[in-house]
Motif scaffolding. Structure first.
Motif, short mmCIF file in Angstrom:
data_model
loop_
_atom_site.label_atom_id
_atom_site.label_comp_id
_atom_site.label_asym_id
_atom_site.label_seq_id
_atom_site.Cartn_x
_atom_site.Cartn_y
_atom_site.Cartn_z
N LEU A 1 1.22 -1.03 0.03
CA LEU A 1 -0.14 0.01 0.12
C LEU A 1 0.93 0.79 -0.24
CD1 LEU A 1 -2.96 0.67 0.74
CD2 LEU A 1 -2.52 1.17 2.38
N GLY A 2 1.04 2.07 -1.23
CA GLY A 2 1.72 3.72 -1.45
C GLY A 2 0.80 4.16 0.67
N THR A 3 1.87 5.28 0.47
CA THR A 3 1.72 6.29 1.54
C THR A 3 1.47 7.62 0.89
OG1 THR A 3 3.52 7.08 0.73
CG2 THR A 3 3.93 5.44 2.38
N LEU A 4 0.51 7.74 -0.25
CA LEU A 4 0.10 8.46 -0.66
C LEU A 4 -1.26 8.43 -2.31
CD1 LEU A 4 -0.73 11.79 -1.37
CD2 LEU A 4 1.17 11.77 -3.43
N LEU A 5 -2.44 7.82 -2.17
CA LEU A 5 -3.38 7.27 -3.27
C LEU A 5 -4.26 9.03 -3.13
CD1 LEU A 5 -4.71 4.79 -0.88
CD2 LEU A 5 -2.88 4.70 -2.49
N ASN A 6 -4.36 8.89 -4.50
CA ASN A 6 -5.50 10.03 -5.56
C ASN A 6 -6.35 9.60 -6.21
OD1 ASN A 6 -2.79 12.19 -5.63
ND2 ASN A 6 -1.80 10.96 -6.15
N ILE A 7 -7.50 10.09 -6.46
CA ILE A 7 -8.25 10.50 -6.53
C ILE A 7 -8.83 11.80 -7.50
CG2 ILE A 7 -11.26 10.56 -6.44
CD1 ILE A 7 -10.66 8.98 -4.00
N ARG A 8 -8.66 11.70 -8.61
CA ARG A 8 -8.34 12.60 -9.84
C ARG A 8 -9.50 13.07 -10.62
NH1 ARG A 8 -3.24 10.21 -10.44
NH2 ARG A 8 -1.92 11.25 -9.93
N PHE A 9 -10.58 14.06 -10.45
CA PHE A 9 -11.49 14.55 -11.11
C PHE A 9 -10.93 15.39 -12.52
CE2 PHE A 9 -13.67 13.34 -7.31
CZ PHE A 9 -14.62 12.39 -7.80
N GLN A 10 -11.50 14.96 -13.58
CA GLN A 10 -10.91 16.13 -14.65
C GLN A 10 -11.96 17.06 -14.95
OE1 GLN A 10 -10.36 14.09 -18.08
NE2 GLN A 10 -8.07 15.63 -18.70
N ALA A 11 -12.11 18.48 -15.73
CA ALA A 11 -12.88 19.31 -15.81
C ALA A 11 -13.51 18.90 -16.72
CB ALA A 11 -12.44 20.70 -15.79
N LYS A 12 -14.63 19.39 -17.32
CA LYS A 12 -15.22 19.08 -18.86
C LYS A 12 -14.56 19.89 -19.99
CE LYS A 12 -19.89 17.77 -18.55
NZ LYS A 12 -21.10 18.19 -18.11
N ALA A 13 -14.57 19.00 -20.75
CA ALA A 13 -14.48 20.08 -22.44
C ALA A 13 -15.87 20.52 -22.82
CB ALA A 13 -13.72 19.68 -22.36
N THR A 14 -16.20 21.80 -23.40
CA THR A 14 -16.04 22.21 -23.98
C THR A 14 -16.49 22.98 -25.24
OG1 THR A 14 -17.51 24.32 -23.06
CG2 THR A 14 -18.89 21.70 -22.22
N TYR A 15 -16.89 23.65 -26.40
CA TYR A 15 -16.47 23.81 -27.25
C TYR A 15 -17.27 25.64 -26.28
CZ TYR A 15 -15.77 20.86 -30.65
OH TYR A 15 -15.45 19.08 -31.32
N TRP A 16 -16.52 26.71 -26.38
CA TRP A 16 -16.82 27.79 -25.99
C TRP A 16 -17.64 28.53 -26.96
CZ3 TRP A 16 -13.21 29.86 -21.80
CH2 TRP A 16 -12.49 28.51 -21.14
N ARG A 17 -18.80 29.06 -26.66
CA ARG A 17 -19.43 29.77 -27.63
C ARG A 17 -19.88 31.37 -27.35
NH1 ARG A 17 -24.58 28.05 -31.54
NH2 ARG A 17 -25.85 28.58 -30.04
N TYR A 18 -18.92 32.27 -28.30
CA TYR A 18 -19.00 34.02 -27.02
C TYR A 18 -20.20 34.45 -28.60
CZ TYR A 18 -15.24 33.59 -24.56
OH TYR A 18 -13.55 33.19 -23.44
N ILE A 19 -21.07 34.83 -27.64
CA ILE A 19 -22.10 35.61 -28.15
C ILE A 19 -22.24 37.08 -28.20
CG2 ILE A 19 -24.87 35.58 -28.44
CD1 ILE A 19 -24.60 32.94 -27.80
N LEU A 20 -22.06 37.90 -29.41
CA LEU A 20 -22.33 39.51 -28.74
C LEU A 20 -23.07 39.66 -29.46
CD1 LEU A 20 -18.92 39.82 -31.16
CD2 LEU A 20 -19.19 38.87 -28.65
N THR A 21 -23.63 40.51 -28.56
CA THR A 21 -25.23 41.22 -28.33
C THR A 21 -25.71 42.43 -28.55
OG1 THR A 21 -25.97 40.93 -25.93
CG2 THR A 21 -26.01 39.10 -27.92
N SER A 22 -24.13 43.05 -27.21
CA SER A 22 -24.32 44.76 -27.55
C SER A 22 -24.02 45.21 -29.15
CB SER A 22 -22.80 45.09 -26.50
OG SER A 22 -22.35 45.05 -26.73
N GLU A 23 -24.81 46.45 -29.26
CA GLU A 23 -24.55 47.29 -30.86
C GLU A 23 -23.31 47.46 -30.46
OE1 GLU A 23 -27.12 47.24 -32.36
OE2 GLU A 23 -28.03 46.54 -31.51
N HIS A 24 -22.49 48.15 -29.63
CA HIS A 24 -20.80 47.70 -30.14
C HIS A 24 -20.63 46.84 -30.43
CE1 HIS A 24 -17.31 49.97 -29.58
NE2 HIS A 24 -16.46 48.65 -29.11
N LEU A 25 -20.39 46.11 -29.93
CA LEU A 25 -19.56 44.49 -30.02
C LEU A 25 -20.23 44.47 -31.75
CD1 LEU A 25 -19.32 42.98 -26.60
CD2 LEU A 25 -17.62 44.57 -28.34
N LYS A 26 -21.19 44.19 -31.95
CA LYS A 26 -22.08 43.92 -33.21
C LYS A 26 -21.04 44.82 -34.73
CE LYS A 26 -26.23 43.51 -32.15
NZ LYS A 26 -27.43 43.39 -32.39
#
Length: 275
Positions: free
Chosen positions: A157-182
């Motif tokens: 038995l090791g002196t260090l055991l790990n439980i590692r969770f990984q973050a979800k990866a998604t397609y990021w979608r920036y939606i520009l709605t303000s008149e200035h940015l459009k």
């Protein structure tokens, strides 16, 4: 003879959604049988937000003993894991939420009917393969826990055991709605270091019939609790040189509660960020 406690082993829970920080919401408690076993073996446990440390009394019952002697007992310690973070599965990858309602995570160093292994999970990161139906645990719960941690004592038995969770990866979608940015001329969303660009700009009609401009990442991006700090919104973007005037120097992260599915045959998750 005074008691002297040395470390037997330590279990650490980490999550890539919290880079450099500890995940929140976890509690780890021994079950009833393990509480009795800890007393019988002269063991104590120390709990914190994301770890449990087991110590053994090196001067037990009036005699000195080694870690190897403790591990030779060949007993199994079981701890119940709870998680109070109701959004945990929103930002955690490798897990389909439909598998959760009647299942619990089982983190154990025992596989194949008694064979011990070095780690607690089936792969580097926790996945759906670490879920088991509640009925297979042989236990009844007043309230279904998040998971069970089962540690078999054995000589390797090791002196260090790990439980590692990984973050979800998604397609990021920036939606520009303000008149200035459009009204920006030749806008682009660009990675500050690699200079890779998001797909777009594309015209988009919102459900309320407002017009918007959309940029979508070409590949999934791992979501994090800390600002990503990688993406910029540029105007007058020149693809050949990768240069342009910076409009937003650090584009915001998506909210982990706003994950949807892209249409089509393949199930793709995307996160929307409105600007």
């Amino acid at each position: 003879m005074a008691s002297t406690y040395d470390k037997l082993t330590e279990v650490i829970i980490t999550h890539t959604y919290f880079p450099g920080e500890i995940p929140v919401g976890f509690t780890v408690l021994p079950d009833d049988a393990t509480r009795n076993l800890l007393l019988r073996l002269g063991l104590v446990h120390k709990l914190s937000a994301n770890r449990i440390i087991l110590y053994y009394d090196a001067s037990f019952a009036g005699s000195p003993r080694t870690r190897e002697q403790v591990l030779s007992n060949d007993d199994t310690l079981v701890f119940v894991l709870a998680n109070a973070d109701g959004t945990f599965l929103n930002y955690t990858g490798n897990i389909e939420t439909e598998n959760i309602s009647k299942s619990v995570f089982l983190f154990s160093n025992v596989v194949n009917e008694g064979e011990v292994r070095e780690g607690l999970t089936n792969a580097t990161y926790v996945s759906a393969d670490d879920l088991v139906p509640v009925e297979q645990t042989g236990r009844s719960f007043f309230s279904k826990p998040f998971g069970l941690l089962s540690i078999r004592l054995h000589k390797e038995l090791g002196t260090l055991l790990n439980i590692r969770f990984q973050a979800k990866a998604t397609y990021w979608r920036y939606i520009l709605t303000s008149e200035h940015l459009k009204t920006l001329v030749n806008p682009a969303v660009v990675h500050k270091e690699t200079r890779e660009t998001f797909i777009g700009p594309e015209n988009f009609l919102l459900p309320d019939q407002r017009e918007a401009i959309v940029f979508r990442s070409a590949v999934p991006v791992e979501i994090t609790a800390l600002p990503n700090k990688s993406f910029q919104l540029l105007e007058n973007y020149e693809p050949a040189s990768g240069k342009g005037r910076v409009i937003i120097g650090m584009m915001p992260n998506p909210n982990n509660n706003t994950i949807s599915s892209l249409p089509g045959g393949e199930k793709l998750n995307y996160s929307e960020i409105f600007l």
